[in-house]
Design an enzyme around this catalytic site. Structure first.
Site, PDB file in Angstrom:
ATOM      1  N   HIS A 157      54.681  45.893  79.282  1.00  0.00           N
ATOM      2  CA  HIS A 157      55.288  46.961  80.583  1.00  0.00           C
ATOM      3  C   HIS A 157      54.263  47.700  81.045  1.00  0.00           C
ATOM      4  O   HIS A 157      54.769  48.797  81.774  1.00  0.00           O
ATOM      5  CB  HIS A 157      56.610  47.464  79.572  1.00  0.00           C
ATOM      6  CG  HIS A 157      57.532  46.947  78.928  1.00  0.00           C
ATOM      7  ND1 HIS A 157      58.735  46.177  79.321  1.00  0.00           N
ATOM      8  CD2 HIS A 157      57.373  46.606  77.425  1.00  0.00           C
ATOM      9  CE1 HIS A 157      59.244  45.610  78.307  1.00  0.00           C
ATOM     10  NE2 HIS A 157      58.316  45.974  77.161  1.00  0.00           N
ATOM     11  N   SER A 278      36.206  52.167 103.695  1.00  0.00           N
ATOM     12  CA  SER A 278      37.060  52.525 104.757  1.00  0.00           C
ATOM     13  C   SER A 278      36.681  53.084 105.889  1.00  0.00           C
ATOM     14  O   SER A 278      35.549  53.900 105.813  1.00  0.00           O
ATOM     15  CB  SER A 278      38.301  53.537 104.028  1.00  0.00           C
ATOM     16  OG  SER A 278      38.884  54.300 104.968  1.00  0.00           O
ATOM     17  N   LYS A 284      35.789  55.737  99.867  1.00  0.00           N
ATOM     18  CA  LYS A 284      36.388  54.737  99.516  1.00  0.00           C
ATOM     19  C   LYS A 284      35.603  53.438  99.197  1.00  0.00           C
ATOM     20  O   LYS A 284      34.879  53.078  99.952  1.00  0.00           O
ATOM     21  CB  LYS A 284      37.556  54.294 100.624  1.00  0.00           C
ATOM     22  CG  LYS A 284      38.596  55.304 100.398  1.00  0.00           C
ATOM     23  CD  LYS A 284      39.694  55.255  99.679  1.00  0.00           C
ATOM     24  CE  LYS A 284      40.810  54.090 100.108  1.00  0.00           C
ATOM     25  NZ  LYS A 284      41.660  53.993  99.046  1.00  0.00           N
ATOM     26  N   GLU A 291      42.524  41.876  96.240  1.00  0.00           N
ATOM     27  CA  GLU A 291      44.002  41.963  96.921  1.00  0.00           C
ATOM     28  C   GLU A 291      44.346  40.821  97.544  1.00  0.00           C
ATOM     29  O   GLU A 291      45.409  40.161  97.465  1.00  0.00           O
ATOM     30  CB  GLU A 291      43.995  43.244  97.868  1.00  0.00           C
ATOM     31  CG  GLU A 291      44.023  44.470  97.002  1.00  0.00           C
ATOM     32  CD  GLU A 291      43.624  45.690  98.123  1.00  0.00           C
ATOM     33  OE1 GLU A 291      44.431  46.217  98.638  1.00  0.00           O
ATOM     34  OE2 GLU A 291      42.453  45.908  98.459  1.00  0.00           O
TER      35      GLU A 291
END
Ligand code: ARG
Length: 459
Positions: A157, A278, A284, A291
Protein backbone atom coordinates in the site's frame (compact mmCIF):
# COMPACT_ATOMS: atom_id res chain seq x y z
CA UNK A 1 -7.20 5.21 -66.36
CA UNK A 2 -7.69 2.00 -64.47
CA UNK A 3 -5.11 0.37 -62.20
CA UNK A 4 -2.14 -1.13 -64.05
CA UNK A 5 -1.95 -4.11 -61.67
CA UNK A 6 -5.56 -5.16 -61.43
CA UNK A 7 -7.53 -2.84 -63.70
CA UNK A 8 -8.46 -5.27 -66.49
CA UNK A 9 -12.13 -5.37 -65.62
CA UNK A 10 -12.38 -1.67 -64.74
CA UNK A 11 -13.37 1.12 -67.13
CA UNK A 12 -12.51 3.96 -64.73
CA UNK A 13 -9.85 4.62 -62.14
CA UNK A 14 -10.60 5.18 -58.44
CA UNK A 15 -11.94 8.36 -56.93
CA UNK A 16 -9.29 10.40 -55.13
CA UNK A 17 -10.98 9.60 -51.82
CA UNK A 18 -11.01 5.91 -52.66
CA UNK A 19 -7.28 6.12 -53.33
CA UNK A 20 -6.73 7.95 -50.05
CA UNK A 21 -8.55 5.39 -47.93
CA UNK A 22 -7.13 2.43 -49.85
CA UNK A 23 -3.45 3.28 -50.09
CA UNK A 24 -1.19 1.84 -47.42
CA UNK A 25 2.13 2.83 -48.98
CA UNK A 26 2.46 5.75 -46.53
CA UNK A 27 3.17 3.25 -43.78
CA UNK A 28 3.81 -0.17 -45.32
CA UNK A 29 6.94 1.12 -47.04
CA UNK A 30 8.50 0.05 -43.77
CA UNK A 31 8.10 -3.51 -45.03
CA UNK A 32 10.26 -2.90 -48.13
CA UNK A 33 13.23 -5.00 -47.05
CA UNK A 34 11.00 -7.89 -45.98
CA UNK A 35 8.95 -7.62 -49.17
CA UNK A 36 12.04 -7.86 -51.33
CA UNK A 37 13.46 -10.73 -49.29
CA UNK A 38 10.17 -12.60 -49.75
CA UNK A 39 10.15 -11.91 -53.48
CA UNK A 40 13.73 -13.07 -53.87
CA UNK A 41 12.94 -16.34 -52.11
CA UNK A 42 9.84 -16.78 -54.28
CA UNK A 43 11.74 -16.03 -57.51
CA UNK A 44 14.50 -18.51 -56.70
CA UNK A 45 11.89 -21.16 -55.93
CA UNK A 46 10.00 -20.47 -59.19
CA UNK A 47 13.22 -21.19 -61.09
CA UNK A 48 14.18 -24.25 -59.02
CA UNK A 49 10.78 -25.82 -59.68
CA UNK A 50 10.88 -24.97 -63.39
CA UNK A 51 7.88 -22.64 -63.16
CA UNK A 52 9.92 -19.79 -64.64
CA UNK A 53 13.12 -19.84 -66.70
CA UNK A 54 16.40 -19.47 -64.82
CA UNK A 55 17.21 -16.37 -66.87
CA UNK A 56 13.95 -14.71 -65.80
CA UNK A 57 14.62 -15.55 -62.16
CA UNK A 58 18.11 -14.09 -62.46
CA UNK A 59 16.66 -10.88 -63.91
CA UNK A 60 14.18 -10.75 -61.01
CA UNK A 61 16.97 -11.23 -58.49
CA UNK A 62 19.10 -8.46 -59.94
CA UNK A 63 16.14 -6.15 -60.39
CA UNK A 64 14.96 -6.69 -56.82
CA UNK A 65 18.43 -5.90 -55.50
CA UNK A 66 18.40 -2.68 -57.51
CA UNK A 67 14.98 -1.75 -56.11
CA UNK A 68 16.23 -2.42 -52.59
CA UNK A 69 19.28 -0.23 -53.03
CA UNK A 70 17.12 2.54 -54.49
CA UNK A 71 14.81 2.38 -51.48
CA UNK A 72 17.73 2.29 -49.04
CA UNK A 73 19.31 5.28 -50.75
CA UNK A 74 16.05 7.20 -50.46
CA UNK A 75 15.84 7.49 -54.25
CA UNK A 76 12.70 5.44 -54.72
CA UNK A 77 9.52 7.27 -55.69
CA UNK A 78 6.60 5.73 -53.86
CA UNK A 79 3.23 6.12 -55.51
CA UNK A 80 -0.14 6.11 -53.75
CA UNK A 81 -1.78 5.06 -57.01
CA UNK A 82 0.13 1.80 -56.65
CA UNK A 83 -1.49 1.34 -53.22
CA UNK A 84 1.07 -0.58 -51.26
CA UNK A 85 4.67 -1.68 -51.00
CA UNK A 86 4.05 -4.88 -52.93
CA UNK A 87 2.79 -3.15 -56.06
CA UNK A 88 5.25 -0.29 -55.78
CA UNK A 89 8.14 -2.76 -55.83
CA UNK A 90 6.67 -4.84 -58.63
CA UNK A 91 5.92 -1.81 -60.82
CA UNK A 92 9.49 -0.57 -60.45
CA UNK A 93 10.77 -4.05 -61.23
CA UNK A 94 8.78 -3.96 -64.44
CA UNK A 95 10.46 -0.75 -65.60
CA UNK A 96 13.84 -2.26 -64.69
CA UNK A 97 13.56 -5.74 -66.19
CA UNK A 98 10.47 -5.69 -68.40
CA UNK A 99 8.20 -8.68 -68.91
CA UNK A 100 10.04 -11.05 -66.57
CA UNK A 101 8.69 -8.91 -63.69
CA UNK A 102 5.19 -9.99 -64.59
CA UNK A 103 6.09 -13.64 -63.93
CA UNK A 104 7.14 -12.98 -60.31
CA UNK A 105 3.57 -13.07 -59.05
CA UNK A 106 3.01 -16.63 -60.36
CA UNK A 107 1.59 -18.87 -57.63
CA UNK A 108 1.49 -15.97 -55.19
CA UNK A 109 -0.95 -13.32 -54.03
CA UNK A 110 -0.58 -10.10 -52.13
CA UNK A 111 -2.42 -11.88 -49.36
CA UNK A 112 0.32 -14.40 -48.62
CA UNK A 113 2.90 -11.77 -49.57
CA UNK A 114 1.80 -9.27 -46.93
CA UNK A 115 1.35 -12.00 -44.32
CA UNK A 116 4.94 -13.07 -44.99
CA UNK A 117 6.35 -9.55 -44.95
CA UNK A 118 4.61 -8.69 -41.71
CA UNK A 119 5.69 -11.90 -40.00
CA UNK A 120 9.29 -11.22 -40.99
CA UNK A 121 9.02 -7.69 -39.66
CA UNK A 122 7.46 -8.72 -36.36
CA UNK A 123 10.11 -11.43 -36.00
CA UNK A 124 12.81 -8.77 -36.34
CA UNK A 125 11.17 -6.78 -33.54
CA UNK A 126 11.08 -9.83 -31.31
CA UNK A 127 14.77 -10.36 -31.95
CA UNK A 128 15.53 -6.72 -31.17
CA UNK A 129 13.37 -6.94 -28.04
CA UNK A 130 15.28 -10.01 -26.91
CA UNK A 131 18.57 -8.12 -27.14
CA UNK A 132 17.11 -5.16 -25.24
CA UNK A 133 15.63 -7.32 -22.50
CA UNK A 134 18.95 -9.09 -22.04
CA UNK A 135 20.73 -5.75 -21.71
CA UNK A 136 18.19 -4.57 -19.14
CA UNK A 137 18.53 -7.80 -17.15
CA UNK A 138 22.30 -7.39 -17.07
CA UNK A 139 22.02 -3.79 -15.87
CA UNK A 140 19.63 -4.86 -13.10
CA UNK A 141 21.97 -7.64 -12.01
CA UNK A 142 24.82 -5.15 -11.62
CA UNK A 143 22.59 -3.02 -9.36
CA UNK A 144 21.44 -6.06 -7.40
CA UNK A 145 24.94 -7.32 -6.83
CA UNK A 146 26.25 -3.94 -5.67
CA UNK A 147 23.55 -3.64 -3.04
CA UNK A 148 22.74 -7.25 -2.24
CA UNK A 149 22.75 -6.49 1.50
CA UNK A 150 21.73 -2.83 1.52
CA UNK A 151 18.58 -2.45 3.56
CA UNK A 152 15.56 -0.48 2.36
CA UNK A 153 11.92 -0.38 3.32
CA UNK A 154 9.65 -2.86 1.60
CA UNK A 155 6.17 -1.49 1.02
CA UNK A 156 2.62 -2.67 0.78
CA UNK A 157 0.00 0.00 0.00
CA UNK A 158 3.11 2.22 -0.36
CA UNK A 159 3.24 2.15 3.45
CA UNK A 160 6.33 0.81 5.19
CA UNK A 161 5.85 -2.93 5.61
CA UNK A 162 9.06 -4.86 6.33
CA UNK A 163 12.72 -4.21 5.58
CA UNK A 164 14.02 -5.78 2.38
CA UNK A 165 17.31 -5.51 0.57
CA UNK A 166 18.02 -3.34 -2.45
CA UNK A 167 19.29 -6.44 -4.19
CA UNK A 168 16.03 -8.22 -3.52
CA UNK A 169 14.02 -5.36 -4.98
CA UNK A 170 16.19 -5.26 -8.12
CA UNK A 171 15.91 -9.02 -8.47
CA UNK A 172 12.12 -8.79 -8.36
CA UNK A 173 12.36 -6.88 -11.65
CA UNK A 174 14.86 -9.40 -12.99
CA UNK A 175 12.19 -12.06 -12.49
CA UNK A 176 9.55 -9.94 -14.22
CA UNK A 177 11.66 -8.98 -17.22
CA UNK A 178 12.97 -12.54 -17.29
CA UNK A 179 9.42 -13.80 -17.77
CA UNK A 180 8.94 -11.20 -20.51
CA UNK A 181 11.98 -12.70 -22.21
CA UNK A 182 10.57 -16.19 -21.91
CA UNK A 183 7.18 -15.05 -23.24
CA UNK A 184 8.97 -13.40 -26.16
CA UNK A 185 10.85 -16.59 -27.00
CA UNK A 186 7.65 -18.63 -26.84
CA UNK A 187 5.93 -16.20 -29.18
CA UNK A 188 8.83 -16.27 -31.62
CA UNK A 189 8.92 -20.05 -31.75
CA UNK A 190 5.18 -20.19 -32.43
CA UNK A 191 5.10 -17.50 -35.10
CA UNK A 192 8.08 -18.74 -37.10
CA UNK A 193 6.15 -20.46 -39.89
CA UNK A 194 5.87 -19.29 -43.47
CA UNK A 195 2.60 -18.12 -45.04
CA UNK A 196 4.28 -17.80 -48.46
CA UNK A 197 2.68 -20.00 -51.08
CA UNK A 198 -0.75 -19.96 -49.47
CA UNK A 199 -1.53 -17.65 -52.40
CA UNK A 200 -4.84 -15.78 -52.22
CA UNK A 201 -6.47 -18.23 -49.83
CA UNK A 202 -6.67 -21.70 -51.37
CA UNK A 203 -3.12 -22.53 -52.37
CA UNK A 204 -2.10 -22.87 -56.01
CA UNK A 205 -1.98 -25.43 -58.79
CA UNK A 206 1.59 -24.48 -59.70
CA UNK A 207 4.13 -27.01 -58.41
CA UNK A 208 5.63 -24.58 -55.89
CA UNK A 209 8.02 -25.65 -53.15
CA UNK A 210 6.90 -24.05 -49.89
CA UNK A 211 9.59 -25.80 -47.87
CA UNK A 212 12.21 -24.09 -49.98
CA UNK A 213 10.86 -20.56 -49.52
CA UNK A 214 10.22 -21.19 -45.83
CA UNK A 215 13.82 -22.22 -45.34
CA UNK A 216 15.22 -19.35 -47.39
CA UNK A 217 13.38 -16.88 -45.14
CA UNK A 218 14.50 -18.51 -41.91
CA UNK A 219 11.10 -19.99 -41.08
CA UNK A 220 10.94 -23.40 -39.42
CA UNK A 221 8.28 -24.72 -41.82
CA UNK A 222 5.44 -23.61 -44.07
CA UNK A 223 2.08 -22.95 -42.42
CA UNK A 224 -0.17 -25.96 -42.80
CA UNK A 225 -3.43 -24.31 -43.83
CA UNK A 226 -3.63 -21.72 -46.59
CA UNK A 227 -6.80 -20.06 -45.26
CA UNK A 228 -5.21 -19.64 -41.85
CA UNK A 229 -1.91 -18.50 -43.34
CA UNK A 230 -3.36 -15.46 -45.08
CA UNK A 231 -5.95 -14.47 -42.53
CA UNK A 232 -4.68 -14.67 -38.98
CA UNK A 233 -2.70 -11.95 -37.26
CA UNK A 234 -2.34 -13.71 -33.93
CA UNK A 235 1.45 -13.51 -34.27
CA UNK A 236 1.21 -9.71 -34.21
CA UNK A 237 -1.20 -9.87 -31.29
CA UNK A 238 1.18 -12.11 -29.38
CA UNK A 239 3.94 -9.63 -30.06
CA UNK A 240 1.72 -6.83 -28.77
CA UNK A 241 0.83 -8.89 -25.71
CA UNK A 242 4.50 -9.53 -24.96
CA UNK A 243 5.24 -5.84 -25.47
CA UNK A 244 2.24 -4.74 -23.41
CA UNK A 245 3.06 -6.91 -20.43
CA UNK A 246 6.68 -5.88 -20.59
CA UNK A 247 5.70 -2.20 -20.94
CA UNK A 248 3.48 -2.65 -17.88
CA UNK A 249 6.51 -3.92 -15.95
CA UNK A 250 8.56 -1.01 -17.27
CA UNK A 251 5.82 1.37 -16.20
CA UNK A 252 5.77 0.08 -12.61
CA UNK A 253 9.53 0.32 -12.32
CA UNK A 254 9.47 3.79 -13.87
CA UNK A 255 6.90 4.87 -11.28
CA UNK A 256 9.18 3.66 -8.50
CA UNK A 257 12.10 5.58 -9.97
CA UNK A 258 9.98 8.74 -10.09
CA UNK A 259 9.08 8.31 -6.41
CA UNK A 260 12.54 7.21 -5.34
CA UNK A 261 14.32 10.11 -7.01
CA UNK A 262 12.16 12.74 -5.23
CA UNK A 263 13.65 14.91 -2.48
CA UNK A 264 11.24 13.26 -0.04
CA UNK A 265 12.63 9.78 -0.72
CA UNK A 266 16.18 10.24 -2.03
CA UNK A 267 16.52 6.49 -2.55
CA UNK A 268 18.24 6.94 -5.91
CA UNK A 269 20.05 9.60 -7.85
CA UNK A 270 19.37 9.52 -11.56
CA UNK A 271 22.17 10.58 -13.86
CA UNK A 272 22.14 13.92 -15.65
CA UNK A 273 22.09 11.96 -18.89
CA UNK A 274 18.61 10.66 -18.12
CA UNK A 275 17.12 13.74 -16.46
CA UNK A 276 15.91 17.13 -17.64
CA UNK A 277 15.69 20.59 -16.13
CA UNK A 278 12.92 23.14 -15.74
CA UNK A 279 12.84 26.37 -17.70
CA UNK A 280 11.61 28.30 -14.66
CA UNK A 281 12.72 26.45 -11.52
CA UNK A 282 16.53 26.39 -11.50
CA UNK A 283 16.82 23.65 -8.86
CA UNK A 284 14.82 21.08 -10.79
CA UNK A 285 16.14 17.79 -12.06
CA UNK A 286 13.19 15.92 -13.44
CA UNK A 287 12.92 12.18 -14.15
CA UNK A 288 11.30 12.72 -17.56
CA UNK A 289 12.59 9.50 -19.10
CA UNK A 290 10.99 7.51 -16.30
CA UNK A 291 7.74 9.43 -16.68
CA UNK A 292 7.65 8.81 -20.43
CA UNK A 293 8.35 5.12 -19.94
CA UNK A 294 5.55 5.09 -17.37
CA UNK A 295 3.24 6.54 -20.03
CA UNK A 296 4.27 4.48 -23.07
CA UNK A 297 2.16 1.54 -21.93
CA UNK A 298 -0.82 3.65 -23.02
CA UNK A 299 -0.08 3.49 -26.72
CA UNK A 300 1.44 0.01 -26.60
CA UNK A 301 -1.55 -1.55 -24.90
CA UNK A 302 -3.75 0.67 -27.06
CA UNK A 303 -2.27 -1.03 -30.14
CA UNK A 304 -3.09 -4.39 -28.62
CA UNK A 305 -6.73 -3.41 -28.09
CA UNK A 306 -6.93 -1.81 -31.54
CA UNK A 307 -5.66 -4.85 -33.43
CA UNK A 308 -7.72 -7.29 -31.38
CA UNK A 309 -10.76 -5.16 -32.22
CA UNK A 310 -9.91 -5.03 -35.93
CA UNK A 311 -9.58 -8.81 -36.06
CA UNK A 312 -12.64 -9.77 -34.05
CA UNK A 313 -15.58 -10.83 -36.16
CA UNK A 314 -13.66 -11.01 -39.46
CA UNK A 315 -14.81 -13.93 -41.59
CA UNK A 316 -12.12 -16.08 -43.26
CA UNK A 317 -10.05 -15.46 -45.21
CA UNK A 318 -8.46 -12.08 -46.08
CA UNK A 319 -10.42 -8.84 -45.73
CA UNK A 320 -9.04 -5.38 -46.32
CA UNK A 321 -9.66 -4.64 -42.63
CA UNK A 322 -6.37 -6.44 -42.14
CA UNK A 323 -4.45 -3.63 -43.76
CA UNK A 324 -5.18 -1.78 -40.49
CA UNK A 325 -2.91 -4.25 -38.69
CA UNK A 326 0.36 -2.43 -39.32
CA UNK A 327 0.58 1.16 -38.13
CA UNK A 328 -0.28 0.33 -34.54
CA UNK A 329 2.23 -2.49 -34.43
CA UNK A 330 4.94 -0.26 -35.91
CA UNK A 331 4.23 2.40 -33.29
CA UNK A 332 4.07 -0.08 -30.42
CA UNK A 333 7.34 -1.74 -31.47
CA UNK A 334 9.18 1.57 -31.81
CA UNK A 335 8.03 2.78 -28.43
CA UNK A 336 8.57 -0.49 -26.62
CA UNK A 337 12.14 -0.82 -27.88
CA UNK A 338 12.83 2.82 -27.06
CA UNK A 339 11.43 2.37 -23.54
CA UNK A 340 13.59 -0.68 -22.95
CA UNK A 341 16.68 1.19 -24.12
CA UNK A 342 15.87 4.21 -21.95
CA UNK A 343 15.25 2.04 -18.90
CA UNK A 344 18.50 0.17 -19.45
CA UNK A 345 20.35 3.48 -19.69
CA UNK A 346 18.74 4.82 -16.53
CA UNK A 347 19.38 1.66 -14.52
CA UNK A 348 22.98 1.54 -15.69
CA UNK A 349 23.61 5.13 -14.65
CA UNK A 350 21.61 5.46 -11.45
CA UNK A 351 23.12 5.28 -8.00
CA UNK A 352 21.25 4.00 -4.98
CA UNK A 353 21.77 6.07 -1.83
CA UNK A 354 22.62 3.45 0.72
CA UNK A 355 22.32 5.76 3.75
CA UNK A 356 18.88 7.08 2.76
CA UNK A 357 17.65 3.58 2.06
CA UNK A 358 18.79 2.35 5.44
CA UNK A 359 17.42 5.36 7.33
CA UNK A 360 14.05 4.88 5.65
CA UNK A 361 14.13 1.16 6.39
CA UNK A 362 14.57 1.84 10.09
CA UNK A 363 11.61 4.18 10.40
CA UNK A 364 7.91 3.41 10.22
CA UNK A 365 8.04 0.46 12.66
CA UNK A 366 9.29 -1.75 9.86
CA UNK A 367 10.39 -4.50 12.26
CA UNK A 368 7.03 -4.85 14.02
CA UNK A 369 6.52 -8.27 12.39
CA UNK A 370 9.93 -9.37 13.68
CA UNK A 371 8.82 -8.37 17.18
CA UNK A 372 5.58 -10.33 16.86
CA UNK A 373 7.50 -13.34 15.53
CA UNK A 374 9.91 -13.05 18.51
CA UNK A 375 6.97 -13.16 20.93
CA UNK A 376 5.75 -16.34 19.24
CA UNK A 377 9.18 -17.96 19.27
CA UNK A 378 10.58 -16.84 22.63
CA UNK A 379 7.49 -16.20 24.77
CA UNK A 380 5.27 -18.90 23.30
CA UNK A 381 2.40 -16.53 22.46
CA UNK A 382 -0.11 -17.48 19.76
CA UNK A 383 0.59 -15.27 16.70
CA UNK A 384 -2.71 -13.42 17.04
CA UNK A 385 -1.88 -12.42 20.65
CA UNK A 386 1.67 -11.50 19.64
CA UNK A 387 0.21 -9.31 16.88
CA UNK A 388 -1.96 -7.51 19.42
CA UNK A 389 0.86 -6.99 21.93
CA UNK A 390 3.08 -5.63 19.17
CA UNK A 391 0.32 -3.29 18.02
CA UNK A 392 0.10 -1.91 21.53
CA UNK A 393 3.87 -1.34 21.56
CA UNK A 394 3.67 0.44 18.18
CA UNK A 395 0.95 2.72 19.57
CA UNK A 396 3.14 3.42 22.61
CA UNK A 397 6.16 4.27 20.43
CA UNK A 398 3.99 6.47 18.26
CA UNK A 399 2.78 8.31 21.34
CA UNK A 400 6.36 8.80 22.51
CA UNK A 401 7.43 9.90 19.05
CA UNK A 402 10.10 7.21 18.77
CA UNK A 403 10.68 3.95 16.89
CA UNK A 404 10.36 0.44 18.30
CA UNK A 405 14.08 -0.09 19.15
CA UNK A 406 14.01 3.20 21.10
CA UNK A 407 11.49 1.90 23.68
CA UNK A 408 13.04 0.88 26.98
CA UNK A 409 12.83 -2.67 28.28
CA UNK A 410 10.59 -1.55 31.13
CA UNK A 411 8.26 0.20 28.65
CA UNK A 412 8.02 -3.11 26.83
CA UNK A 413 7.55 -5.19 29.96
CA UNK A 414 4.75 -2.82 30.94
CA UNK A 415 2.90 -4.11 27.88
CA UNK A 416 3.91 -7.76 28.24
CA UNK A 417 5.85 -9.16 31.18
CA UNK A 418 7.62 -11.95 29.28
CA UNK A 419 9.60 -9.58 27.01
CA UNK A 420 13.36 -9.74 27.70
CA UNK A 421 16.50 -7.91 26.57
CA UNK A 422 16.87 -10.41 23.71
CA UNK A 423 14.03 -8.73 21.82
CA UNK A 424 16.33 -5.89 20.80
CA UNK A 425 18.28 -8.28 18.60
CA UNK A 426 15.37 -8.63 16.19
CA UNK A 427 14.42 -4.96 16.10
CA UNK A 428 17.37 -3.91 13.94
CA UNK A 429 16.77 -3.88 10.20
CA UNK A 430 19.93 -5.83 9.34
CA UNK A 431 18.96 -8.68 11.63
CA UNK A 432 15.46 -8.52 10.21
CA UNK A 433 16.52 -9.06 6.60
CA UNK A 434 19.22 -11.57 7.54
CA UNK A 435 16.58 -13.70 9.25
CA UNK A 436 14.36 -14.03 6.16
CA UNK A 437 16.21 -17.02 4.75
CA UNK A 438 13.23 -18.89 3.33
CA UNK A 439 13.58 -19.72 -0.39
CA UNK A 440 12.93 -16.52 -2.35
CA UNK A 441 13.17 -14.40 0.81
CA UNK A 442 15.06 -11.15 1.23
CA UNK A 443 18.06 -12.44 3.22
CA UNK A 444 21.29 -11.38 1.46
CA UNK A 445 22.33 -15.03 1.20
CA UNK A 446 19.13 -15.83 -0.71
CA UNK A 447 19.49 -12.77 -2.92
CA UNK A 448 23.08 -13.66 -3.78
CA UNK A 449 22.01 -17.18 -4.68
CA UNK A 450 19.36 -15.77 -7.04
CA UNK A 451 21.89 -13.40 -8.60
CA UNK A 452 24.26 -16.28 -9.20
CA UNK A 453 21.49 -18.37 -10.77
CA UNK A 454 20.57 -15.54 -13.17
CA UNK A 455 24.16 -14.80 -14.09
CA UNK A 456 24.61 -18.43 -15.04
CA UNK A 457 21.38 -18.37 -17.01
CA UNK A 458 22.36 -15.27 -18.97
CA UNK A 459 25.89 -16.49 -19.54
N1 ARG B 1 -1.89 -3.64 -48.60
C1 ARG B 1 -2.59 -4.87 -48.30
C2 ARG B 1 -2.51 -5.12 -46.78
O1 ARG B 1 -1.75 -4.49 -46.16
C3 ARG B 1 -1.95 -5.99 -49.01
C4 ARG B 1 -2.86 -7.12 -49.33
C5 ARG B 1 -3.86 -6.72 -50.30
N2 ARG B 1 -4.65 -7.81 -50.74
C6 ARG B 1 -5.81 -7.63 -51.34
N3 ARG B 1 -6.44 -8.67 -51.72
N4 ARG B 1 -6.30 -6.46 -51.57
O2 ARG B 1 -3.25 -5.91 -46.24
Amino acid sequence: TSNQMWGGRFAAGPDAIMEAINASIGFDKRLAAQDIAGSRAHAAMLAATGIVKASDAEAMREGLLTVLSEIEAGEFEFSAALEDIHMNVEARLKTLIGDAAGRLHTGRSRNDQVATDFRLWVRDQLDAGEEQLLALLRALLVQAEAGADWVMPGFTHLQTAQPVTWGHHMMAYVEMFGRDLSRLRDARARMNESPLGAAALAGTGFPIDREMTAEALGFDRPMANSLDAVSDRDFALEFLSVASISAMHLSRFAEELVIWSSAQFRFVTLSDRFSTGSSIMPQKKNPDAAELIRAKIGRIFGANVALMTVMKGLPLAYSKDMQEDKEQVFDAADNWLLSLAAMTGMVGDMSANRASLEAAASSGFSTATDLADWLVREAGLPFRDAHHVTGTLVALAEKKGCDLPDLSLSDMQGVHESITEGVFDVLGVHNSVASRTSYGGTAPAQVRAQIARWKERLG
